[in-house]
Design a protein around this motif. Structure first.
Motif, mmCIF file in Angstrom:
data_model
loop_
_atom_site.group_PDB
_atom_site.id
_atom_site.type_symbol
_atom_site.label_atom_id
_atom_site.label_comp_id
_atom_site.label_asym_id
_atom_site.label_seq_id
_atom_site.Cartn_x
_atom_site.Cartn_y
_atom_site.Cartn_z
ATOM 1 N N LEU A 1 28.933 -3.982 -74.811
ATOM 2 C CA LEU A 1 28.271 -3.146 -73.803
ATOM 3 C C LEU A 1 27.177 -2.292 -74.441
ATOM 4 N N ALA A 2 27.497 -1.698 -75.592
ATOM 5 C CA ALA A 2 26.495 -0.893 -76.280
ATOM 6 C C ALA A 2 25.327 -1.759 -76.751
ATOM 7 N N ARG B 1 13.510 -1.446 -70.766
ATOM 8 C CA ARG B 1 13.043 -0.542 -69.701
ATOM 9 C C ARG B 1 12.034 0.460 -70.258
ATOM 10 N N TYR C 1 15.929 -7.972 -73.927
ATOM 11 C CA TYR C 1 14.901 -6.925 -73.976
ATOM 12 C C TYR C 1 13.599 -7.402 -73.340
ATOM 13 N N ILE D 1 18.769 -3.480 -72.790
ATOM 14 C CA ILE D 1 18.219 -3.161 -71.465
ATOM 15 C C ILE D 1 17.438 -1.856 -71.512
ATOM 16 N N LEU D 2 17.968 -0.843 -72.182
ATOM 17 C CA LEU D 2 17.284 0.449 -72.252
ATOM 18 C C LEU D 2 15.969 0.351 -73.020
ATOM 19 N N PHE E 1 24.237 -4.845 -75.572
ATOM 20 C CA PHE E 1 23.403 -5.344 -74.482
ATOM 21 C C PHE E 1 22.789 -4.204 -73.673
ATOM 22 N N GLY E 2 23.545 -3.119 -73.518
ATOM 23 C CA GLY E 2 22.956 -1.959 -72.838
ATOM 24 C C GLY E 2 21.772 -1.403 -73.597
ATOM 25 N N GLY E 3 21.855 -1.415 -74.930
ATOM 26 C CA GLY E 3 20.712 -0.972 -75.725
ATOM 27 C C GLY E 3 19.498 -1.853 -75.508
ATOM 28 N N MET F 1 20.497 -9.539 -64.619
ATOM 29 C CA MET F 1 21.380 -8.546 -65.223
ATOM 30 C C MET F 1 22.847 -8.856 -64.911
ATOM 31 N N LEU G 1 25.990 -9.748 -67.618
ATOM 32 C CA LEU G 1 27.359 -9.217 -67.643
ATOM 33 C C LEU G 1 28.385 -10.351 -67.570
#
Length: 473
Positions: free
Chosen positions: A214-215, A225, A148, A221-222, A217-219, A164, A168
């Protein structure tokens, strides 16, 4: 509105990256890179850099990391006490892995990308060293925080793309290590019941872990951002607020300058008119004093009256500069002269020996009664300045002052004041030109037009000002 934010900008002609930013020129040429850059940054400000953390934020990072470390180690001890541990793992590994994962967070905002890369390597390596620690919430929260922070605080966004990709890769390696290299899955599966689903147990476990990570680490990143864009929005708002303050200060300054110019014009007109009358009457009194005491007395009375009027009008104008409130009017000023005072103005010049004819012609009855105060004052000042110039600079004995209204071809109604004399220029009386310049400026303020100069085909001088007619409503 052009951006006033700090940061690096692309070349305005080519759209490429700004000078001194290596490797970023390819982003504009690569549509996929441009889309990624716009997503990670902002389409309207792709090269904006978030300001670095403050000293207080850096101190908070250190204190927060230490507090988090204490809580995380305590939770490891609690988990072990509950029996949540791998029998094949040595006791100390979970403590060391948890501490090693959390300590880099002390520098997370100072070196966001470096902390992310270190955390990615630690996440994979420590998951192998201590699968027990890898499943601790504190271990995963530490990696979430590093990810984050990198997205939220990285100043140079191009290396962030590489980071990024490493994220992954780290996630993939972690899943592979968990299901192949370590015995984590075998030990965890021993505690599961019998599989009862359409997929094989290993396939289902891999799929489940992949979706969860994915959820997770994607969270991160979001959220990062969102934080970065929030900082951009705050700086935009701060820049807009600063611009509004500057514009307000500029408007206030212009208002002061405009008021000073207005007072300067009024003072010039007042002083020029009354002093010229006083000077001429004084000269006349000096010449006739030995022959006609009565005419001398009349000249002196005119001097007395003009001097009093000049002082009264100057006091009225200067009262604006001295005080915001005063007697007579709410703004501390006496009523401004208008069309009604034109007759008194003409009479003053007649008493000084100048034959003044005042004529009023209305296209429609009542046109001049509805004239606004500022417009009426402008008409009066034009006539006053023109008559004062005749007295100072002309040999004229007769002057005609005409005020008329009419309608232009475009159905625009107007009011006009015209002052015409029959004299020639008096030698040695050239003025500074400020009076005529102020007269033109006054007329232009009301969107009017002024004609000043010698009469065509006749002797004398002509001053004419035509102003768009506006009512007092």
């Amino acid at each position: 509105m052009p951006s006033t934010l700090t940061g690096r900008r692309p070349d305005p002609l080519t759209g490429s990256a700004p000078a001194g930013v290596e490797g970023l020129g390819d982003v504009a040429a690569d549509p996929r890179g441009a889309r990624l850059n716009a997503w990670l940054n902002d389409p309207a400000d792709p090269w904006w850099e978030r300001p670095g953390p403050t000293p207080a934020q850096l101190r908070n990072d250190v204190a927060g990391a230490l507090a988090f470390l204490v809580v995380a180690l305590a939770m490891v001890a609690v988990a072990k006490s509950m029996g949540m541990r791998y029998e094949s793992e040595e006791i100390w590994r979970a403590y060391v892995a948890t501490a090693a994962m959390i300590l880099p967070l002390a520098a997370r905002r100072r070196y966001p990308l470096a902390v992310l890369l270190a955390s990615s390597g630690l996440f994979v390596g420590l998951s192998y060293l201590s699968p027990e620690a890898a499943f601790q919430i504190a271990f995963q929260v530490a990696y979430f925080t590093a990810l984050y922070t990198a997205v939220a605080w990285a100043r140079d966004r191009r290396p962030l793309w590489i980071a990024m990709g490493l994220v992954l890769l780290a996630m993939t390696l972690w899943v592979v290590a968990y299901f192949t290299v370590t015995a984590g899955f075998e030990e965890a599966a021993a505690n599961y019941g019998e599989p009862d689903g359409p997929l094989p147990q290993l396939t289902a476990a891999v799929l489940y872990s992949a979706v969860v990570n994915l959820a997770y680490f994607g969270g991160a990143i979001l959220v990062g951002r969102s934080s970065w864009r929030g900082a951009l929005q705050r700086e935009r708002l701060a820049a807009q607020a600063a611009q509004i303050r500057e514009q307000a200060a500029e408007l206030a300054r212009r208002a002061v300058v405009d008021e000073r110019l207005r007072i300067a014009r009024e003072l010039h007109d007042v002083v020029a008119h009354h002093v010229s009358v006083i000077g001429i009457q004084a000269a006349a009194a000096r010449r006739v004093l030995p022959r006609d005491p009565g005419e001398t007395a009349q000249a002196l009375r005119t001097i007395e009256s003009s001097s009093r009027d000049a002082v009264a009008e100057m006091r009225s104008l200067l009262g604006v500069l001295r005080s915001e409130t005063g007697a007579g009017r709410e703004d501390g000023r006496a009523p401004e002269p208008g069309l009604r005072e034109l007759a008194e103005l003409a009479e003053t010049h007649r008493a000084a020996g100048l034959a003044v004819t005042l004529t009023v012609v209305e296209e429609r009855e009542g046109d001049l009664l509805g004239l606004s105060g500022p417009l009426a004052l402008c008409v009066y000042r034009v006539a006053q300045e023109a008559l004062a110039n005749v007295r100072r600079h002309s040999t004229a004995a007769r002057v005609s002052v005409t005020v008329r209204t009419g309608t232009a071809a475009a159905a625009t109604r107007w009011v006009e004041v015209e002052v015409v004399d029959d004299g020639a220029s008096r030698p040695g009386t050239a003025g500074s030109g400020y009076g005529l310049r102020g007269l033109r400026e006054r007329v232009q303020l009301h969107s009017g037009e002024a004609e000043i100069g010698p009469r065509e085909g006749a002797r004398g001088w002509r001053v004419r000002a035509r102003l768009p007619l506006r009512s007092a409503s």
